[in-house]
Design an enzyme around this catalytic site. Structure first.
Site, PDB file in Angstrom:
ATOM      1  N   CYS A 116       0.822  -1.227   0.000  1.00 46.96           N
ATOM      2  CA  CYS A 116       0.000   0.000   0.000  1.00 46.96           C
ATOM      3  C   CYS A 116       0.849   1.267   0.000  1.00 46.96           C
ATOM      4  O   CYS A 116       0.402   2.317  -0.449  1.00 46.96           O
ATOM      5  CB  CYS A 116      -0.920   0.017   1.210  1.00 46.96           C
ATOM      6  SG  CYS A 116      -1.890  -1.485   1.344  1.00 46.96           S
ATOM      7  N   HIS A 261      -3.919   6.804   1.306  1.00 46.67           N
ATOM      8  CA  HIS A 261      -4.132   5.486   0.705  1.00 46.67           C
ATOM      9  C   HIS A 261      -5.550   5.058   1.058  1.00 46.67           C
ATOM     10  O   HIS A 261      -5.973   5.183   2.217  1.00 46.67           O
ATOM     11  CB  HIS A 261      -3.096   4.507   1.252  1.00 46.67           C
ATOM     12  CG  HIS A 261      -3.508   3.079   1.107  1.00 46.67           C
ATOM     13  ND1 HIS A 261      -3.860   2.543  -0.110  1.00 46.67           N
ATOM     14  CD2 HIS A 261      -3.652   2.077   2.023  1.00 46.67           C
ATOM     15  CE1 HIS A 261      -4.207   1.276   0.076  1.00 46.67           C
ATOM     16  NE2 HIS A 261      -4.087   0.972   1.352  1.00 46.67           N
ATOM     17  N   ASN A 291      -9.943  -1.009  -2.166  1.00 45.32           N
ATOM     18  CA  ASN A 291      -8.533  -0.782  -1.833  1.00 45.32           C
ATOM     19  C   ASN A 291      -7.682  -1.410  -2.948  1.00 45.32           C
ATOM     20  O   ASN A 291      -7.664  -2.625  -3.105  1.00 45.32           O
ATOM     21  CB  ASN A 291      -8.254  -1.447  -0.475  1.00 45.32           C
ATOM     22  CG  ASN A 291      -6.815  -1.342  -0.036  1.00 45.32           C
ATOM     23  OD1 ASN A 291      -5.929  -1.037  -0.827  1.00 45.32           O
ATOM     24  ND2 ASN A 291      -6.566  -1.611   1.241  1.00 45.32           N
TER      25      ASN A 291
HETATM   26  O1  UT7 Z   1      -4.422  -1.467   2.787  1.00 45.08           O
HETATM   27  C1  UT7 Z   1      -4.149  -1.596   4.149  1.00 45.08           C
HETATM   28  C2  UT7 Z   1      -4.600  -2.897   4.608  1.00 45.08           C
HETATM   29  N1  UT7 Z   1      -5.887  -3.088   5.131  1.00 45.08           N
HETATM   30  C3  UT7 Z   1      -6.535  -2.281   5.980  1.00 45.08           C
HETATM   31  O2  UT7 Z   1      -6.210  -1.164   6.264  1.00 45.08           O
HETATM   32  C4  UT7 Z   1      -7.746  -2.893   6.643  1.00 45.08           C
HETATM   33  C5  UT7 Z   1      -7.833  -2.542   8.091  1.00 45.08           C
HETATM   34  N2  UT7 Z   1      -8.938  -3.218   8.751  1.00 45.08           N
HETATM   35  C6  UT7 Z   1     -10.238  -3.013   8.407  1.00 45.08           C
HETATM   36  O3  UT7 Z   1     -10.515  -2.246   7.503  1.00 45.08           O
HETATM   37  C7  UT7 Z   1     -11.297  -3.708   9.197  1.00 45.08           C
HETATM   38  O4  UT7 Z   1     -10.723  -4.411  10.260  1.00 45.08           O
HETATM   39  C8  UT7 Z   1     -12.169  -4.673   8.330  1.00 45.08           C
HETATM   40  C9  UT7 Z   1     -13.007  -3.896   7.358  1.00 45.08           C
HETATM   41  C10 UT7 Z   1     -11.306  -5.676   7.609  1.00 45.08           C
HETATM   42  C11 UT7 Z   1     -13.127  -5.440   9.239  1.00 45.08           C
HETATM   43  O5  UT7 Z   1     -13.899  -4.540   9.971  1.00 45.08           O
HETATM   44  P1  UT7 Z   1     -14.011  -4.695  11.554  1.00 45.08           P
HETATM   45  O6  UT7 Z   1     -14.944  -3.658  12.013  1.00 45.08           O
HETATM   46  O7  UT7 Z   1     -12.622  -4.688  12.122  1.00 45.08           O
HETATM   47  O8  UT7 Z   1     -14.705  -6.090  11.681  1.00 45.08           O
HETATM   48  P2  UT7 Z   1     -14.196  -7.394  12.456  1.00 45.08           P
HETATM   49  O9  UT7 Z   1     -13.073  -8.026  11.752  1.00 45.08           O
HETATM   50  O10 UT7 Z   1     -14.033  -7.056  13.898  1.00 45.08           O
HETATM   51  O11 UT7 Z   1     -15.476  -8.324  12.297  1.00 45.08           O
HETATM   52  C12 UT7 Z   1     -16.760  -7.966  12.842  1.00 45.08           C
HETATM   53  C13 UT7 Z   1     -17.734  -9.069  12.480  1.00 45.08           C
HETATM   54  C14 UT7 Z   1     -17.218 -10.480  12.751  1.00 45.08           C
HETATM   55  O12 UT7 Z   1     -18.303 -11.258  13.192  1.00 45.08           O
HETATM   56  P3  UT7 Z   1     -18.530 -11.563  14.765  1.00 45.08           P
HETATM   57  O13 UT7 Z   1     -17.269 -12.218  15.222  1.00 45.08           O
HETATM   58  O14 UT7 Z   1     -18.742 -10.217  15.385  1.00 45.08           O
HETATM   59  O15 UT7 Z   1     -19.731 -12.436  14.763  1.00 45.08           O
HETATM   60  C15 UT7 Z   1     -16.770 -10.948  11.396  1.00 45.08           C
HETATM   61  O16 UT7 Z   1     -16.806 -12.338  11.275  1.00 45.08           O
HETATM   62  O17 UT7 Z   1     -18.012  -9.023  11.072  1.00 45.08           O
HETATM   63  C16 UT7 Z   1     -17.796 -10.321  10.504  1.00 45.08           C
HETATM   64  N3  UT7 Z   1     -17.350 -10.139   9.115  1.00 45.08           N
HETATM   65  C17 UT7 Z   1     -18.203  -9.958   8.100  1.00 45.08           C
HETATM   66  N4  UT7 Z   1     -19.553  -9.913   8.059  1.00 45.08           N
HETATM   67  C18 UT7 Z   1     -20.111  -9.692   6.859  1.00 45.08           C
HETATM   68  C19 UT7 Z   1     -16.087 -10.091   8.644  1.00 45.08           C
HETATM   69  N5  UT7 Z   1     -16.100  -9.894   7.308  1.00 45.08           N
HETATM   70  C20 UT7 Z   1     -17.392  -9.802   6.964  1.00 45.08           C
HETATM   71  C21 UT7 Z   1     -18.046  -9.587   5.734  1.00 45.08           C
HETATM   72  N6  UT7 Z   1     -19.401  -9.532   5.726  1.00 45.08           N
HETATM   73  N7  UT7 Z   1     -17.372  -9.393   4.578  1.00 45.08           N
END
Ligand code: UT7
Length: 334
Positions: A116, A261, A291
């Site tokens: 990135c 980014h 992204n």
């Molecule tokens: O380019 C640089 C690299 N990447 C980044 O900068 C990404 C940085 N991180 C993020 O953007 C976020 O952490 C994500 C968008 C990846 C995830 O968002 P979050 O608010 O951190 O969600 P989480 O991982 O804590 O997951 C919350 C819930 C989980 O379910 P439970 O455990 O609460 O029941 C996940 O299993 O959302 C679930 N989940 C989804 N639900 C629907 C994870 N992915 C999905 C999905 N659709 N695609």
């Protein structure tokens, strides 16, 4: 010593639009979840057989070269950032050189692997070469094809919904005005977090490098500790932007346009608020492209410029954070 400037910008994204609803047909996700957590509405995917990293890079480059008022023959060096090269080796930089018909000139082509942060790292490298007089017209490209390397099922859903394909290019030249151009670049990395956002296989530490188990256990697909990446990102973005401002004697309110980014709209909004910048001083297009890692900053920069959001003499700040972890910033007087 003369400054370097961005003399021309271009971008290219594939024509295939993939919406959140399209992905919800393949995995347990929803438009609502994706928009709420990331801001993304849709992204572009290549049509295999049509687009390659090299030809997307070339399409973006031709636009940037024309806008710089030069011809491809004037390019004397290529820097290309990608985490998804067309082949394992050689890098996509030489393929771009060939695609642009520059192979007979034998100009150098450097591939960088800073994910990135690739474009901002590349800008810093180009800046050094221009200021020392080594090169006059450097083509700097960020290009990415994620769609062929994602897992379209529930296991990969937290990653697959985020990424998209595309390319962005810039021509870096000597600035005629010594007050304008690239004022600063700052580059950082923390290798202790390498495995928190990575694709483990096929890796050269394994023999054989690729085995059926790796496909089954998902280690050929990206792994991301999303919450940890988020935590670091909201800390490192403001830090590295602050470093740029301190080094150049500016304050956050002096920034005319911040182009972060495009990792996650929530991350960008956090950064904007922590700098106390009004909404109109930050450019976002993650809604439309997701992204695109190394391509995200040059695509956003080009779009912002095309929309007239960057005017002569504006102070433009680029910042990135991603896998490595790596992070970087650049401050440019336009
Ligand atoms: O380019 C640089 C690299 N990447 C980044 O900068 C990404 C940085 N991180 C993020 O953007 C976020 O952490 C994500 C968008 C990846 C995830 O968002 P979050 O608010 O951190 O969600 P989480 O991982 O804590 O997951 C919350 C819930 C989980 O379910 P439970 O455990 O609460 O029941 C996940 O299993 O959302 C679930 N989940 C989804 N639900 C629907 C994870 N992915 C999905 C999905 N659709 N695609």
């Amino acid at each position: 010593m003369k400054r370097a400037k961005i003399g021309g910008l271009g971008y290219y994204v594939p024509s295939r639009i993939v919406t959140n609803d399209d992905l919800a047909k393949l995995m347990n996700t929803s438009d609502e979840w994706i928009q709420e957590r990331t801001g993304i509405k849709e992204r572009r995917y290549i049509v295999p057989g049509e687009d390659t990293g090299a030809n997307m890079a070339a399409k973006a480059s031709r636009i940037a070269i024309e806008r710089a008022g030069i011809s491809p023959d004037d390019i004397d060096f290529i820097i290309l950032g990608t985490l998804s090269p067309d082949m394992d080796f050689p890098g996509t930089g030489v393929l771009l050189q060939r695609e642009l018909g520059l192979h007979n000139k034998g100009i150098g082509a450097l591939d960088i692997r800073n994910q990135c942060s690739g474009f901002v790292y590349g800008l810093s490298i180009a800046d050094q070469f221009i200021r020392t007089g080594m090169y006059k017209n450097i083509l700097l490209v960020g290009v990415e094809i994620h769609s062929t390397g994602l897992e379209f099922n529930d296991r990969g859903r937290h990653i697959s919904v985020i990424f998209g394909d595309g390319a962005g290019a810039a021509v870096i030249q000597v600035s005629d005005d010594e007050d304008k151009g690239i004022l600063s670049t700052h580059l950082h990395a923390d290798g202790s977090q390498a495995e928190e956002l990575c694709t483990l296989n096929p890796g050269s530490v394994n023999s054989p490098r690729l085995a059926p188990e790796m496909i089954e256990d998902g280690s050929i697909f990206p792994h991301m500790n999303g919450r940890l990446v988020f935590k670091y990102a909201v800390q490192k973005f403001p830090e590295v932007i602050g470093e740029a401002l301190t080094a150049t004697g500016y304050k956050p309110e002096d920034i005319d346009l911040l182009i972060p980014h495009q990792a996650n709209l929530r991350i960008s909004e956090f950064v904007r608020r922590s700098l106390n910048l009004p909404e109109e001083k930050m450019y976002n297009n993650i809604q439309w492209y997701g992204n695109t890692t190394a391509a995200s900053v040059p695509i956003a920069l080009t779009e912002a410029w095309e929309k007239g959001l960057i005017k002569d003499n504006d102070l433009v700040c680029l910042a990135a954070f991603g896998s490595g972890f790596t992070w970087a910033s650049a401050l440019i007087r336009w």
